[in-house]
Write an enzyme that holds these catalytic residues in place. Structure first.
Site, short mmCIF file in Angstrom:
data_model
loop_
_atom_site.label_atom_id
_atom_site.label_comp_id
_atom_site.label_asym_id
_atom_site.label_seq_id
_atom_site.Cartn_x
_atom_site.Cartn_y
_atom_site.Cartn_z
N CYS A 272 -29.87 -24.75 8.30
CA CYS A 272 -29.54 -25.39 9.58
C CYS A 272 -29.87 -24.58 10.82
O CYS A 272 -30.63 -25.04 11.67
CB CYS A 272 -28.07 -25.77 9.58
SG CYS A 272 -27.71 -27.03 8.36
C1 UDX Z 1 -24.02 -23.68 9.82
C2 UDX Z 1 -22.89 -24.05 10.78
O1 UDX Z 1 -21.83 -23.09 10.65
C3 UDX Z 1 -22.36 -25.46 10.44
O2 UDX Z 1 -21.35 -25.82 11.37
C4 UDX Z 1 -23.53 -26.44 10.51
O3 UDX Z 1 -23.10 -27.75 10.21
C5 UDX Z 1 -24.62 -26.04 9.55
O4 UDX Z 1 -25.06 -24.70 9.85
P1 UDX Z 1 -24.27 -22.75 7.37
O5 UDX Z 1 -25.70 -22.63 7.75
O6 UDX Z 1 -23.91 -23.37 6.07
O7 UDX Z 1 -23.48 -23.61 8.53
O8 UDX Z 1 -23.68 -21.27 7.31
P2 UDX Z 1 -22.82 -20.33 8.24
O9 UDX Z 1 -21.61 -19.98 7.47
O10 UDX Z 1 -22.67 -20.87 9.59
O11 UDX Z 1 -23.76 -19.01 8.32
C6 UDX Z 1 -25.06 -19.17 8.84
C7 UDX Z 1 -25.76 -17.81 8.79
O12 UDX Z 1 -25.18 -16.93 9.77
C8 UDX Z 1 -25.67 -17.08 7.45
O13 UDX Z 1 -26.93 -16.52 7.13
C9 UDX Z 1 -24.64 -15.98 7.71
O14 UDX Z 1 -24.89 -14.82 6.92
C10 UDX Z 1 -24.88 -15.67 9.18
N1 UDX Z 1 -23.73 -15.10 9.88
C11 UDX Z 1 -22.60 -15.85 9.99
C12 UDX Z 1 -23.83 -13.83 10.44
O15 UDX Z 1 -24.85 -13.16 10.33
N2 UDX Z 1 -22.76 -13.33 11.14
C13 UDX Z 1 -21.60 -14.05 11.28
O16 UDX Z 1 -20.66 -13.53 11.90
C14 UDX Z 1 -21.52 -15.33 10.68
#
Ligand code: UDX
Length: 434
Positions: A272
């Site tokens: 996403c």
């Molecule tokens: C995301 C959005 O959170 C969600 O609301 C939307 O509908 C779809 O996209 P998702 O992609 O499943 O969800 O994962 P998420 O938990 O948001 O993490 C996304 C990425 O950010 C991951 O690679 C994670 O490792 C990274 N991340 C997350 C960080 O690097 N630091 C953080 O503090 C949080």
């Protein structure tokens, strides 16, 4: 209500099962017969926490019967409202690819031509602002021979589901966004979501479809940019020998900043954030606006894997040496490697002529499709054996427990991209932003 859901990915299947759990009668329509059969057997076609139980409760042989699946679009005719949950992938230039959505709208429109009474169509997929007004509605009208707003309703209800916690996120929303361009569509959407809104006590945002389309992109773009900003600050901290996590803990106490999404490291991946940031940047540029901050957030994210490898270079020349990559999934709790930061990390190690050995608890099979010719280990310790360096790319809990296993390394240099490994005697440890 009687609801039809078109598409059975992690959104469509989750939404279908959750709507059934809220008391609606749901039919999930998909072109994939195997998925349809799996759901009708009471099994979940995808891995999502809590989904197997919901599908068994409502589609299984002993279930309530409120959920079933079919490949036949005519099932729409026996429902009041249809949610379009079809993929909207990325074109090579970053712009949104609406072709699957257009094909679904075409088939749905043709089906609605035979429906004598009112029907509401709700787009749940992530589509750039203006897609419903300029693309989807005209297709529905052309194929059905009906006029939107007068003979059928059109709405937009974005999802904010995270992979791995999609069921929890659906049943515990921080908001429910109802975008509608006619009163009847809005009333229908309220009727669908009332059970959820009352049980979750969630605020409801009423708006038009174009604004609802933008709310989704703004939500994801803001979250991705927040991570890139803490990564930017984290990179500065690293230059000054400061622990970015100590800084993040402090600033997170400011309720205007908030403590979530402040984990600096090797960056964001998934299906996403990368797709949505590129799509909204492309859509903005088509309007002759350059979204500078968003473009910088994407650029900074693209640079983090190289920063991780630069730290490794500072300790060891990996050319011709075995290097372990611990973690392949884009985040813990999933086997999904789409846009995983492990991909540029492995590419960078191969550019350095390193011999890569990779390990992940569940994502190996998916990463093998990207890199069929690297070595995959079946445990972290096996991956570490005889290596001259290790990089940590996914914060799997099991990596936090690694200790004596590092003694198997020939040269115990560990570069941690996710702050999951504790510094310990006997290894040369580098944290990406700490
Ligand atoms: C995301 C959005 O959170 C969600 O609301 C939307 O509908 C779809 O996209 P998702 O992609 O499943 O969800 O994962 P998420 O938990 O948001 O993490 C996304 C990425 O950010 C991951 O690679 C994670 O490792 C990274 N991340 C997350 C960080 O690097 N630091 C953080 O503090 C949080």
């Amino acid at each position: 209500m009687k609801i039809s859901i078109i598409g059975s990915g992690y959104v469509g299947t989750t939404v279908a099962a959750c709507f059934a759990d809220l008391g609606h009668d749901v039919v999930n329509i998909d072109i994939d017969e195997a998925i349809v059969e799996t759901i009708n057997d009471g099994d979940a076609p995808i891995h999502e926490e809590g989904l197997p139980e919901l599908v068994a409760d409502h589609a299984g042989p002993d279930g309530t019967g409120r959920l079933h699946a079919t490949t036949d679009y005519d099932a729409v005719l026996d429902t009041d409202v249809t949610f379009l949950c079809l993929p909207t992938p990325q074109n090579d230039d970053g712009s949104i690819d609406l072709s699957i959505m257009e094909a679904g709208a075409k088939q749905l429109g043709a089906t609605l031509a035979d429906k004598p009474d009112w029907h509401t169509v709700v787009v749940k997929s992530t589509v750039v602002p203006g897609s419903i007004e300029e693309t989807i509605t005209p297709i529905l009208e052309a194929e059905s021979g009906k006029t939107a707003g007068e003979e059928f309703g059109i709405g937009m209800n974005p999802e904010f589901l995270r992979e791995g916690t999609a069921v929890h996120d659906f049943l515990n929303p921080d908001k429910v966004v109802l975008g509608a361009d006619d009163e009847r569509a809005l009333a229908t959407m309220h009727e669908v979501f009332d059970p959820l809104v009352s049980q979750a006590d969630a605020p409801v945002v009423e708006t038009d479809t174009r604004t609802a389309e933008m709310i989704k992109y703004a939500n994801n773009a803001f979250l991705a940019s927040k991570i890139s900003l803490i990564n930017d600050i984290g990179n500065i901290c690293k230059e000054f020998g400061i622990d970015a996590y100590e800084v993040a803990d402090a600033i997170g106490l400011d309720d205007r900043i908030g403590e979530q999404f402040l984990r600096s490291g090797v960056g964001w991946g998934g299906s996403c954030f990368p797709k949505d940031t590129h799509a909204i940047i492309s859509a903005a540029e088509e309007q002759d606006y350059e979204p500078i901050v968003l473009k910088s957030a994407v650029e900074l994210n693209d640079r983090q894997p190289e920063r991780l490898l630069d730290l490794l270079d500072g300790h060891v020349d990996v050319a011709g040496e075995r290097v372990a990559v611990l973690g392949l999934a884009f985040k813990p709790g999933t086997d999904d490697v789409r846009n995983s930061r492990a991909i540029p990390v492995i590419e960078g190690l191969r550019e350095r002529d390193a011999e890569v050995v990779a390990y992940d608890p569940v994502a190996t099979a998916n990463m093998r499709e990207h890199f069929p010719d690297i070595e995959y280990a079946d445990s972290a310790v096996t991956a570490l054996e005889g290596t001259h360096g290790a990089v940590v790319v996914t914060d799997w809990d099991e990596f936090a427990a690694l200790d004596g296993e590092f003694d198997a390394m020939a040269d115990s240099v560990v570069v941690d991209g996710r702050r999951i490994i504790d510094r310990r005697e006997g290894i040369t440890y580098e944290g990406l932003t700490w």
